[in-house]
Scaffold this active site. Structure first.
Site, PDB file in Angstrom:
ATOM      1  N   PHE A 151      -2.666  19.559   3.340  1.00 22.39           N
ATOM      2  CA  PHE A 151      -2.563  20.931   2.841  1.00 22.39           C
ATOM      3  C   PHE A 151      -3.251  21.107   1.493  1.00 22.39           C
ATOM      4  CE2 PHE A 151       1.010  19.988   5.608  1.00 22.39           C
ATOM      5  CZ  PHE A 151       0.927  21.032   6.525  1.00 22.39           C
ATOM      6  N   LEU A 152      -4.054  20.109   1.069  1.00 20.91           N
ATOM      7  CA  LEU A 152      -4.652  20.199  -0.270  1.00 20.91           C
ATOM      8  C   LEU A 152      -5.633  21.361  -0.368  1.00 20.91           C
ATOM      9  CD1 LEU A 152      -7.872  19.175  -0.414  1.00 20.91           C
ATOM     10  CD2 LEU A 152      -6.816  16.973  -0.067  1.00 20.91           C
ATOM     11  N   GLU A 154      -9.177  22.577  -2.271  1.00 21.07           N
ATOM     12  CA  GLU A 154     -10.312  22.065  -3.041  1.00 21.07           C
ATOM     13  C   GLU A 154     -10.161  22.547  -4.481  1.00 21.07           C
ATOM     14  OE1 GLU A 154     -14.190  22.602  -1.252  1.00 21.07           O
ATOM     15  OE2 GLU A 154     -13.331  22.123   0.703  1.00 21.07           O
ATOM     16  N   LYS A 207      -0.021  23.027  10.742  1.00 21.01           N
ATOM     17  CA  LYS A 207      -1.245  23.129   9.944  1.00 21.01           C
ATOM     18  C   LYS A 207      -1.976  24.447  10.224  1.00 21.01           C
ATOM     19  CE  LYS A 207      -4.681  22.372   7.365  1.00 21.01           C
ATOM     20  NZ  LYS A 207      -4.573  22.538   5.921  1.00 21.01           N
ATOM     21  N   ASN A 211      -2.499  27.693   7.422  1.00 14.97           N
ATOM     22  CA  ASN A 211      -3.771  28.326   7.036  1.00 14.97           C
ATOM     23  C   ASN A 211      -3.836  29.777   7.508  1.00 14.97           C
ATOM     24  OD1 ASN A 211      -4.556  26.115   5.650  1.00 14.97           O
ATOM     25  ND2 ASN A 211      -6.336  25.625   6.909  1.00 14.97           N
ATOM     26  N   GLY A 260     -13.202  32.407   1.899  1.00 12.25           N
ATOM     27  CA  GLY A 260     -14.337  31.654   2.447  1.00 12.25           C
ATOM     28  C   GLY A 260     -13.994  30.178   2.418  1.00 12.25           C
ATOM     29  N   CYS A 263     -12.711  25.767   5.253  1.00 15.04           N
ATOM     30  CA  CYS A 263     -11.495  25.656   6.060  1.00 15.04           C
ATOM     31  C   CYS A 263     -10.938  26.957   6.613  1.00 15.04           C
ATOM     32  CB  CYS A 263     -10.446  24.888   5.272  1.00 15.04           C
ATOM     33  SG  CYS A 263     -10.980  23.190   5.009  1.00 15.04           S
ATOM     34  N   LYS A 327     -15.117  29.404  -4.221  1.00 14.51           N
ATOM     35  CA  LYS A 327     -14.035  29.759  -5.137  1.00 14.51           C
ATOM     36  C   LYS A 327     -14.243  28.922  -6.401  1.00 14.51           C
ATOM     37  CE  LYS A 327     -10.654  26.269  -3.873  1.00 14.51           C
ATOM     38  NZ  LYS A 327      -9.268  25.980  -3.559  1.00 14.51           N
ATOM     39  N   ARG A 334     -19.739  26.102   1.222  1.00 20.83           N
ATOM     40  CA  ARG A 334     -19.600  26.384   2.648  1.00 20.83           C
ATOM     41  C   ARG A 334     -18.936  27.753   2.837  1.00 20.83           C
ATOM     42  NH1 ARG A 334     -16.656  21.008   4.790  1.00 20.83           N
ATOM     43  NH2 ARG A 334     -15.573  21.287   2.811  1.00 20.83           N
TER      44      ARG A 334
HETATM   45  N1  LIG Z   1     -11.780  20.357   2.539  1.00 21.89           N
HETATM   46  C1  LIG Z   1     -10.477  20.534   2.390  1.00 21.89           C
HETATM   47  O1  LIG Z   1     -10.024  21.002   1.361  1.00 21.89           O
HETATM   48  C2  LIG Z   1      -9.522  20.181   3.495  1.00 21.89           C
HETATM   49  C3  LIG Z   1      -9.989  19.771   4.724  1.00 21.89           C
HETATM   50  N2  LIG Z   1      -9.096  19.553   5.748  1.00 21.89           N
HETATM   51  C4  LIG Z   1      -9.595  19.093   7.027  1.00 21.89           C
HETATM   52  O2  LIG Z   1     -10.074  17.761   6.833  1.00 21.89           O
HETATM   53  C5  LIG Z   1     -11.170  17.487   7.683  1.00 21.89           C
HETATM   54  C6  LIG Z   1     -12.346  17.020   6.856  1.00 21.89           C
HETATM   55  O3  LIG Z   1     -12.788  18.102   6.082  1.00 21.89           O
HETATM   56  P1  LIG Z   1     -13.807  17.912   4.881  1.00 21.89           P
HETATM   57  O4  LIG Z   1     -13.484  16.682   4.129  1.00 21.89           O
HETATM   58  O5  LIG Z   1     -13.846  19.192   4.175  1.00 21.89           O
HETATM   59  O6  LIG Z   1     -15.170  17.678   5.695  1.00 21.89           O
HETATM   60  P2  LIG Z   1     -16.498  16.993   5.140  1.00 21.89           P
HETATM   61  O7  LIG Z   1     -17.562  17.413   6.070  1.00 21.89           O
HETATM   62  O8  LIG Z   1     -16.605  17.263   3.677  1.00 21.89           O
HETATM   63  O9  LIG Z   1     -16.203  15.438   5.295  1.00 21.89           O
HETATM   64  C7  LIG Z   1     -16.190  14.754   6.512  1.00 21.89           C
HETATM   65  C8  LIG Z   1     -16.866  13.407   6.256  1.00 21.89           C
HETATM   66  O10 LIG Z   1     -16.647  12.525   7.345  1.00 21.89           O
HETATM   67  C9  LIG Z   1     -17.824  11.741   7.513  1.00 21.89           C
HETATM   68  N3  LIG Z   1     -17.790  11.150   8.857  1.00 21.89           N
HETATM   69  C10 LIG Z   1     -17.919  11.767  10.060  1.00 21.89           C
HETATM   70  N4  LIG Z   1     -17.748  10.895  11.067  1.00 21.89           N
HETATM   71  C11 LIG Z   1     -17.495   9.691  10.495  1.00 21.89           C
HETATM   72  C12 LIG Z   1     -17.211   8.390  10.998  1.00 21.89           C
HETATM   73  N5  LIG Z   1     -17.167   8.160  12.317  1.00 21.89           N
HETATM   74  N6  LIG Z   1     -17.004   7.395  10.125  1.00 21.89           N
HETATM   75  C13 LIG Z   1     -17.054   7.612   8.794  1.00 21.89           C
HETATM   76  N7  LIG Z   1     -17.327   8.820   8.251  1.00 21.89           N
HETATM   77  C14 LIG Z   1     -17.528   9.844   9.085  1.00 21.89           C
HETATM   78  C15 LIG Z   1     -18.951  12.703   7.279  1.00 21.89           C
HETATM   79  O11 LIG Z   1     -20.151  12.048   6.961  1.00 21.89           O
HETATM   80  C16 LIG Z   1     -18.380  13.520   6.088  1.00 21.89           C
HETATM   81  O12 LIG Z   1     -18.743  12.965   4.846  1.00 21.89           O
HETATM   82  C17 LIG Z   1     -11.396  18.778   8.472  1.00 21.89           C
HETATM   83  O13 LIG Z   1     -10.685  18.711   9.667  1.00 21.89           O
HETATM   84  C18 LIG Z   1     -10.805  19.840   7.574  1.00 21.89           C
HETATM   85  O14 LIG Z   1     -10.410  20.999   8.282  1.00 21.89           O
HETATM   86  C19 LIG Z   1      -7.750  19.679   5.586  1.00 21.89           C
HETATM   87  C20 LIG Z   1      -7.249  20.062   4.376  1.00 21.89           C
HETATM   88  C21 LIG Z   1      -8.086  20.333   3.236  1.00 21.89           C
HETATM   89  O1  LIG Z   2      -7.063  23.444   5.348  1.00 21.41           O
HETATM   90  C1  LIG Z   2      -7.702  23.428   4.328  1.00 21.41           C
HETATM   91  O2  LIG Z   2      -8.786  22.902   4.225  1.00 21.41           O
HETATM   92  C2  LIG Z   2      -7.186  24.055   3.077  1.00 21.41           C
HETATM   93  O3  LIG Z   2      -7.589  25.453   3.074  1.00 21.41           O
HETATM   94  C3  LIG Z   2      -7.175  26.178   1.930  1.00 21.41           C
HETATM   95  O4  LIG Z   2      -7.699  25.595   0.746  1.00 21.41           O
HETATM   96  P1  LIG Z   2      -9.167  25.911   0.187  1.00 21.41           P
HETATM   97  O5  LIG Z   2     -10.097  26.212   1.300  1.00 21.41           O
HETATM   98  O6  LIG Z   2      -9.487  24.815  -0.749  1.00 21.41           O
HETATM   99  O7  LIG Z   2      -9.084  27.227  -0.672  1.00 21.41           O
HETATM  100  P2  LIG Z   2      -8.029  28.346  -1.098  1.00 21.41           P
HETATM  101  O8  LIG Z   2      -7.661  28.110  -2.500  1.00 21.41           O
HETATM  102  O9  LIG Z   2      -6.951  28.569  -0.112  1.00 21.41           O
HETATM  103  O10 LIG Z   2      -9.028  29.594  -1.061  1.00 21.41           O
HETATM  104  C4  LIG Z   2      -9.656  29.982   0.144  1.00 21.41           C
HETATM  105  C5  LIG Z   2     -10.455  31.234  -0.074  1.00 21.41           C
HETATM  106  O11 LIG Z   2      -9.611  32.362  -0.314  1.00 21.41           O
HETATM  107  C6  LIG Z   2      -9.954  32.988  -1.526  1.00 21.41           C
HETATM  108  N1  LIG Z   2      -8.700  33.479  -2.151  1.00 21.41           N
HETATM  109  C7  LIG Z   2      -7.682  32.620  -2.397  1.00 21.41           C
HETATM  110  C8  LIG Z   2      -6.516  33.075  -2.960  1.00 21.41           C
HETATM  111  C9  LIG Z   2      -6.374  34.432  -3.275  1.00 21.41           C
HETATM  112  O12 LIG Z   2      -5.357  34.896  -3.796  1.00 21.41           O
HETATM  113  N2  LIG Z   2      -7.397  35.273  -3.000  1.00 21.41           N
HETATM  114  C10 LIG Z   2      -8.566  34.825  -2.436  1.00 21.41           C
HETATM  115  O13 LIG Z   2      -9.494  35.633  -2.199  1.00 21.41           O
HETATM  116  C11 LIG Z   2     -10.663  31.929  -2.356  1.00 21.41           C
HETATM  117  O14 LIG Z   2     -11.520  32.491  -3.316  1.00 21.41           O
HETATM  118  C12 LIG Z   2     -11.415  31.168  -1.280  1.00 21.41           C
HETATM  119  O15 LIG Z   2     -12.615  31.813  -0.947  1.00 21.41           O
HETATM  120  C13 LIG Z   2      -5.652  26.111   1.813  1.00 21.41           C
HETATM  121  O16 LIG Z   2      -5.245  26.772   0.616  1.00 21.41           O
HETATM  122  C14 LIG Z   2      -5.167  24.669   1.773  1.00 21.41           C
HETATM  123  O17 LIG Z   2      -3.744  24.634   1.742  1.00 21.41           O
HETATM  124  C15 LIG Z   2      -5.675  23.960   3.028  1.00 21.41           C
HETATM  125  O18 LIG Z   2      -5.297  22.597   3.008  1.00 21.41           O
END
Ligand SMILES: NC(=O)C1=CN([C@@H]2O[C@H](COP(=O)(O)OP(=O)(O)OC[C@H]3O[C@@H](n4cnc5c(N)ncnc54)[C@H](O)[C@@H]3O)[C@@H](O)[C@H]2O)C=CC1
Ligand SMILES: O=C(O)[C@H]1O[C@H](OP(=O)(O)OP(=O)(O)OC[C@H]2O[C@@H](n3ccc(=O)[nH]c3=O)[C@H](O)[C@@H]2O)[C@H](O)[C@@H](O)[C@@H]1O
Length: 445
Positions: A151-152, A154, A207, A211, A260, A263, A327, A334
């Site tokens: 649930f983190l 960015e 999850k 979201n 945006g 996620c 943000k 992305r």
């Molecule tokens: N970005 C976020 O804040 C959050 C993301 N998530 C979820 O976490 C997952 C990952 O998201 P992100 O980190 O944002 O994606 P990302 O695209 O930034 O990272 C994924 C990484 O996995 C690597 N990868 C792919 N296949 C691989 C393999 N077989 N072995 C080793 N590395 C491999 C890719 O090269 C890439 O660096 C998604 O399902 C997303 O929805 C959940 C919560 C927060």
């Molecule tokens: O599943 C995920 O990857 C994550 O998606 C979001 O996290 P994140 O994408 O980092 O960003 P948020 O802080 O939620 O913001 C998302 C978008 O909404 C916008 N936003 C956020 C809050 C708000 O009050 N108003 C608003 O327009 C932000 O500017 C941004 O474009 C969720 O907050 C996380 O809990 C979740 O783990």
């Protein structure tokens, strides 16, 4: 514990670093050689608060290391986090699950002793059962599976991992639950974080539901911004006043150009598609409305810029465009609503010059079509209108900026599409301020 984190992107890299901070010995596996090299050098591949500090603390000691070799991780670790990407399919019909199924299919045959695989990636309802089948087909006996959604946010990735609101574990056996309790023991031991143990399907829905709710809250306040614009009311005051009710709250209620990022947009789309497949018609209607409001926000922002510029339209208008990241607090662009707005302004004939405190490199690489300025001063120089498109404190909270920017722009017009500045600071320095869903503020004649 000895753990591996497979996939070291926005989720995996901070997760690996945070696991080292919890005292584990960690190996991160990353397929992208450039990303892997940067991590091996003890730096984060993107801007994320606190990540570089942890990498510099643990990479030199060997407690945290990175590799491209999955075999190394399979031999080393007793618990493997799967943190690979789940992008939206090109046709928008659900997730492209190749990275998840690919990672588990590659890992399973390399495992030679009982261990635990912990899925962290965000997946569609029904995925865990398929991952379980892959493990049953390809791995030795005694390999458990847990689904442990993340649930983190960015920009707060390290802090959210070390201090989560809750930990959710979808488990199918007592051993799997024990493994998850062991890996998070330093957090659970503090006594203030709830461990929610459930069956895998419920973990998957938790999850997607979380979201969806966050997106719904943002679209709700943005719909109220539309109401306020038409009614001559002030959405910021509305958000504050309704948020005082503890059942509503203030968090996640900032009106603006919509959500945006990597996620919320893709998770909403994928969940809606899946809900449609399983016949959850009311949920589909609700989430489609949420997405519809979100899509309309960039249109509303374009109209506001047009209003600020006045009758002659946007052709040739020089715009200081502040923000590229989706943000504040991240270099991630992305699905950035800021860059989508910049694109639409270009389409309308304007000349936005984009500056972002942290996302310049990513924005330039992924969106070379825009004109960029390395410094804020360069972006502001000679601008007919200034658009604040990402809510960085450097733009929204710097009380010196209104006066210093006023000296170099051609006209003191600020369009704050993130509703993040206090208009009084700008009006005092001679600016007229337009914000979505708020009355226009101008200096007194
Ligand atoms: N970005 C976020 O804040 C959050 C993301 N998530 C979820 O976490 C997952 C990952 O998201 P992100 O980190 O944002 O994606 P990302 O695209 O930034 O990272 C994924 C990484 O996995 C690597 N990868 C792919 N296949 C691989 C393999 N077989 N072995 C080793 N590395 C491999 C890719 O090269 C890439 O660096 C998604 O399902 C997303 O929805 C959940 C919560 C927060
Ligand atoms: O599943 C995920 O990857 C994550 O998606 C979001 O996290 P994140 O994408 O980092 O960003 P948020 O802080 O939620 O913001 C998302 C978008 O909404 C916008 N936003 C956020 C809050 C708000 O009050 N108003 C608003 O327009 C932000 O500017 C941004 O474009 C969720 O907050 C996380 O809990 C979740 O783990």
């Amino acid at each position: 514990m000895r753990i591996s984190v497979i996939g070291c992107g926005h989720l995996g890299a901070p997760h690996a670093a945070a696991m080292a901070e919890l005292g584990h010995e960690v190996i991160g596996v990353e397929l992208n050689p450039a990303t892997c090299r940067v991590l091996q050098s003890g730096r984060g591949p993107f801007f994320e608060k606190g990540l570089d500090d942890l990498l510099q603390k643990y990479v030199p000691t060997g407690r945290l290391r990175f590799t491209g070799d999955l075999m190394e991780a399979a031999e080393f670790a007793d618990l493997h986090f799967i943190a690979v990407g789940t992008p939206l399919r090109e046709d928008g019909r659900g997730y492209d699950m190749e990275q998840v199924f690919g990672a588990v299919s590659a890992l399973a045959p390399l495992l030679t002793r009982p261990c635990t695989i912990v899925g962290k990636s965000t997946v569609t309802v029904g995925t865990v059962a398929r991952v379980q089948e892959i493990i049953a087909d390809r791995a030795v006996d005694g390999v458990d599976l847990v689904w442990n959604p993340e649930f983190l946010r960015e920009g707060h990735a390290v802090e959210d991992t070390l201090h989560p609101d809750r930990i959710v574990a979808g488990v199918s056996s007592a051993e799997a639950q024990k493994a998850i309790e062991a890996v998070y023991a330093p957090i659970l031991g503090r006594g203030d974080v709830e461990l929610i143990v459930t069956e895998p399907a419920t973990a998957e829905v938790i999850k997607s539901a979380a979201n969806s709710f966050l997106a719904t809250k943002i679209s709700f306040i943005n719909a109220m911004a539309e109401v306020c614009a038409l009614a001559g009311a002030d959405v910021k005051t509305v958000a504050h006043a309704i948020g005082v009710d503890h059942r509503i709250g203030h968090a996640g209620m900032r009106p603006g150009i919509g959500y945006g990022g990597g996620c919320l947009p893709k998770d909403l789309r994928a969940f809606t598609h899946r809900l449609d497949e399983i016949g959850a018609t009311n949920a589909v209607a609700l989430l489609q409305a949420v997405e519809g409001v979100n899509r309309g926000r960039v249109d509303a922002a374009v109209e506001l810029v047009k209003e600020a510029v006045g009758g002659s339209g946007l052709a040739g208008v020089r715009i200081a465009f502040l923000g590229a990241a989706f943000k504040a607090g991240t270099s991630d662009v992305r699905n950035s609503p800021a860059l989508e707005l910049a694109r639409r302004l270009v389409q309308a004939g304007a000349r936005p010059v984009v500056h972002d405190p942290e996302a310049m490199e990513t924005a330039r690489r992924l969106h070379p079509e825009h004109t960029y300025a390395d410094t804020l001063a360069e972006a502001l120089d000679g601008a007919d209108v200034t658009v604040l498109a990402t809510e960085w404190p450097q733009f929204g909270e710097d009380t010196e900026l209104p006066a210093s920017a006023a000296r170099t722009v051609a006209a003191r017009r600020l369009v704050d599409v993130r509703t993040c500045v206090d208009p009084r600071d700008w009006v005092t320095a001679g600016w007229t301020v337009w914000q979505l869903g708020r009355p226009v503020r101008s200096p007194q004649p």
